[in-house]
Scaffold this active site. Structure first.
Site, PDB file in Angstrom:
ATOM      1  N   ASP A  31      -1.696  -2.359  -5.988  1.00 24.31           N
ATOM      2  CA  ASP A  31      -1.071  -3.640  -5.658  1.00 24.31           C
ATOM      3  C   ASP A  31      -0.647  -4.338  -6.955  1.00 24.31           C
ATOM      4  O   ASP A  31      -1.399  -4.378  -7.932  1.00 24.31           O
ATOM      5  CB  ASP A  31      -2.053  -4.525  -4.872  1.00 24.31           C
ATOM      6  CG  ASP A  31      -1.337  -5.663  -4.162  1.00 24.31           C
ATOM      7  OD1 ASP A  31      -1.313  -5.680  -2.930  1.00 24.31           O
ATOM      8  OD2 ASP A  31      -0.781  -6.561  -4.869  1.00 24.31           O
ATOM      9  N   ILE A  32       0.549  -4.890  -6.939  1.00 21.01           N
ATOM     10  CA  ILE A  32       1.100  -5.540  -8.131  1.00 21.01           C
ATOM     11  C   ILE A  32       0.344  -6.840  -8.457  1.00 21.01           C
ATOM     12  O   ILE A  32       0.372  -7.311  -9.591  1.00 21.01           O
ATOM     13  CB  ILE A  32       2.607  -5.809  -7.924  1.00 21.01           C
ATOM     14  CG1 ILE A  32       3.363  -5.860  -9.240  1.00 21.01           C
ATOM     15  CG2 ILE A  32       2.862  -7.041  -7.064  1.00 21.01           C
ATOM     16  CD1 ILE A  32       4.873  -5.825  -9.076  1.00 21.01           C
ATOM     17  N   ASN A  87      -2.770  -6.444   7.295  1.00 21.20           N
ATOM     18  CA  ASN A  87      -2.173  -7.683   7.790  1.00 21.20           C
ATOM     19  C   ASN A  87      -1.033  -7.325   8.732  1.00 21.20           C
ATOM     20  O   ASN A  87      -0.187  -6.489   8.393  1.00 21.20           O
ATOM     21  CB  ASN A  87      -1.659  -8.513   6.618  1.00 21.20           C
ATOM     22  CG  ASN A  87      -2.781  -9.009   5.729  1.00 21.20           C
ATOM     23  OD1 ASN A  87      -3.844  -9.358   6.213  1.00 21.20           O
ATOM     24  ND2 ASN A  87      -2.565  -9.020   4.433  1.00 21.20           N
ATOM     25  N   GLN A  94       1.403 -11.197   7.355  1.00 20.41           N
ATOM     26  CA  GLN A  94       2.020 -10.036   6.710  1.00 20.41           C
ATOM     27  C   GLN A  94       3.239 -10.483   5.913  1.00 20.41           C
ATOM     28  O   GLN A  94       4.086 -11.219   6.429  1.00 20.41           O
ATOM     29  CB  GLN A  94       2.431  -9.019   7.789  1.00 20.41           C
ATOM     30  CG  GLN A  94       2.989  -7.728   7.230  1.00 20.41           C
ATOM     31  CD  GLN A  94       3.294  -6.703   8.324  1.00 20.41           C
ATOM     32  OE1 GLN A  94       3.109  -6.975   9.506  1.00 20.41           O
ATOM     33  NE2 GLN A  94       3.765  -5.542   7.927  1.00 20.41           N
ATOM     34  N   HIS A 100       1.086  -1.171   5.717  1.00 23.20           N
ATOM     35  CA  HIS A 100       0.285  -0.786   4.558  1.00 23.20           C
ATOM     36  C   HIS A 100      -1.165  -1.151   4.789  1.00 23.20           C
ATOM     37  O   HIS A 100      -1.466  -2.184   5.384  1.00 23.20           O
ATOM     38  CB  HIS A 100       0.811  -1.433   3.266  1.00 23.20           C
ATOM     39  CG  HIS A 100       1.015  -2.911   3.378  1.00 23.20           C
ATOM     40  ND1 HIS A 100       2.113  -3.474   3.988  1.00 23.20           N
ATOM     41  CD2 HIS A 100       0.247  -3.952   2.966  1.00 23.20           C
ATOM     42  CE1 HIS A 100       2.023  -4.790   3.938  1.00 23.20           C
ATOM     43  NE2 HIS A 100       0.892  -5.104   3.327  1.00 23.20           N
ATOM     44  N   HIS A 102      -4.467  -2.123   2.868  1.00 21.02           N
ATOM     45  CA  HIS A 102      -5.036  -2.538   1.582  1.00 21.02           C
ATOM     46  C   HIS A 102      -6.428  -1.922   1.442  1.00 21.02           C
ATOM     47  O   HIS A 102      -7.240  -2.019   2.372  1.00 21.02           O
ATOM     48  CB  HIS A 102      -5.231  -4.060   1.535  1.00 21.02           C
ATOM     49  CG  HIS A 102      -3.974  -4.866   1.518  1.00 21.02           C
ATOM     50  ND1 HIS A 102      -3.394  -5.326   0.351  1.00 21.02           N
ATOM     51  CD2 HIS A 102      -3.186  -5.331   2.512  1.00 21.02           C
ATOM     52  CE1 HIS A 102      -2.322  -6.046   0.635  1.00 21.02           C
ATOM     53  NE2 HIS A 102      -2.163  -6.059   1.948  1.00 21.02           N
TER      54      HIS A 102
HETATM   55  P1  AMP Z   1       0.796  -8.231   2.895  1.00 22.21           P
HETATM   56  O1  AMP Z   1       0.574  -9.696   2.772  1.00 22.21           O
HETATM   57  O2  AMP Z   1      -0.356  -7.496   3.517  1.00 22.21           O
HETATM   58  O3  AMP Z   1       2.137  -7.888   3.494  1.00 22.21           O
HETATM   59  O4  AMP Z   1       0.738  -7.702   1.404  1.00 22.21           O
HETATM   60  C1  AMP Z   1       1.809  -7.302   0.656  1.00 22.21           C
HETATM   61  C2  AMP Z   1       1.230  -6.856  -0.670  1.00 22.21           C
HETATM   62  O5  AMP Z   1       2.218  -6.148  -1.368  1.00 22.21           O
HETATM   63  C3  AMP Z   1       0.775  -8.015  -1.567  1.00 22.21           C
HETATM   64  O6  AMP Z   1      -0.612  -7.853  -1.871  1.00 22.21           O
HETATM   65  C4  AMP Z   1       1.642  -7.859  -2.812  1.00 22.21           C
HETATM   66  O7  AMP Z   1       0.962  -8.159  -3.996  1.00 22.21           O
HETATM   67  C5  AMP Z   1       2.054  -6.394  -2.739  1.00 22.21           C
HETATM   68  N1  AMP Z   1       3.319  -6.069  -3.370  1.00 22.21           N
HETATM   69  C6  AMP Z   1       4.496  -6.687  -3.210  1.00 22.21           C
HETATM   70  N2  AMP Z   1       5.454  -6.087  -3.948  1.00 22.21           N
HETATM   71  C7  AMP Z   1       4.848  -5.055  -4.583  1.00 22.21           C
HETATM   72  C8  AMP Z   1       5.301  -4.055  -5.494  1.00 22.21           C
HETATM   73  N3  AMP Z   1       6.577  -3.986  -5.893  1.00 22.21           N
HETATM   74  N4  AMP Z   1       4.394  -3.151  -5.953  1.00 22.21           N
HETATM   75  C9  AMP Z   1       3.119  -3.209  -5.551  1.00 22.21           C
HETATM   76  N5  AMP Z   1       2.642  -4.114  -4.696  1.00 22.21           N
HETATM   77  C10 AMP Z   1       3.476  -5.030  -4.223  1.00 22.21           C
END
Ligand code: AMP
Ligand code: ZN
Length: 117
Positions: A31-32, A87, A94, A100, A102
């Site tokens: 995760d970024i 989520n 979400q 995805h 986590h």
């Molecule tokens: P969600 O709220 O479950 O949809 O989480 C989306 C997740 O994606 C968040 O924890 C972000 O930090 C992560 N995210 C968004 N863009 C990227 C990216 N380019 N590379 C890695 N993680 C990302």
């Protein structure tokens, strides 16, 4: 593939990621914006918008993701357990509409379950 989906772009290599694992059906990457010492996501390569959009044809890949989780968490330095969060939809807060899972671990991940703003 969905052209506007950032996780599809990660699958295609158009957006860089820190890869944890990959095979023909799934991709795991960090995760970024990590919430704990270990925080990565496992996704199907196929675009499935959310758990609400998954059907019986997706059962095998979702099973694969869950059965990979412990092995990858162990390899990433969280051998004694981890939290698993999916989520889903607006109520599930979400943000990225490509399913995805986590995997959040390390010594003390999310000491209290957090609500996003
Ligand atoms: P969600 O709220 O479950 O949809 O989480 C989306 C997740 O994606 C968040 O924890 C972000 O930090 C992560 N995210 C968004 N863009 C990227 C990216 N380019 N590379 C890695 N993680 C990302
Ligand atoms: Zn996608």
């Amino acid at each position: 593939m969905e052209t506007d989906c950032i996780f599809c772009k990660i699958v295609e290599g158009k957006i860089p990621s820190r890869k944890v694992f990959e095979d023909d059906e799934v991709l795991a990457f960090h995760d970024i914006n990590p919430l704990a010492a270990v925080h990565f996501m496992v996704i199907p390569k196929k675009h499935i918008a959310s758990l609400s959009d998954a059907g019986p044809e997706d059962a095998a890949v979702l099973g694969k993701i869950l059965t990979l989780a412990a092995r990858l968490a162990r390899e990433q330095g969280s051998p004694d357990g981890f939290r698993t969060i999916v989520n889903t939809g607006k109520i599930g807060r979400q943000d990225v509409y490509h399913l995805h899972v986590h995997i959040i671990g390390g010594p003390n991940p999310l000491p209290r379950m957090i609500a996003k703003e």
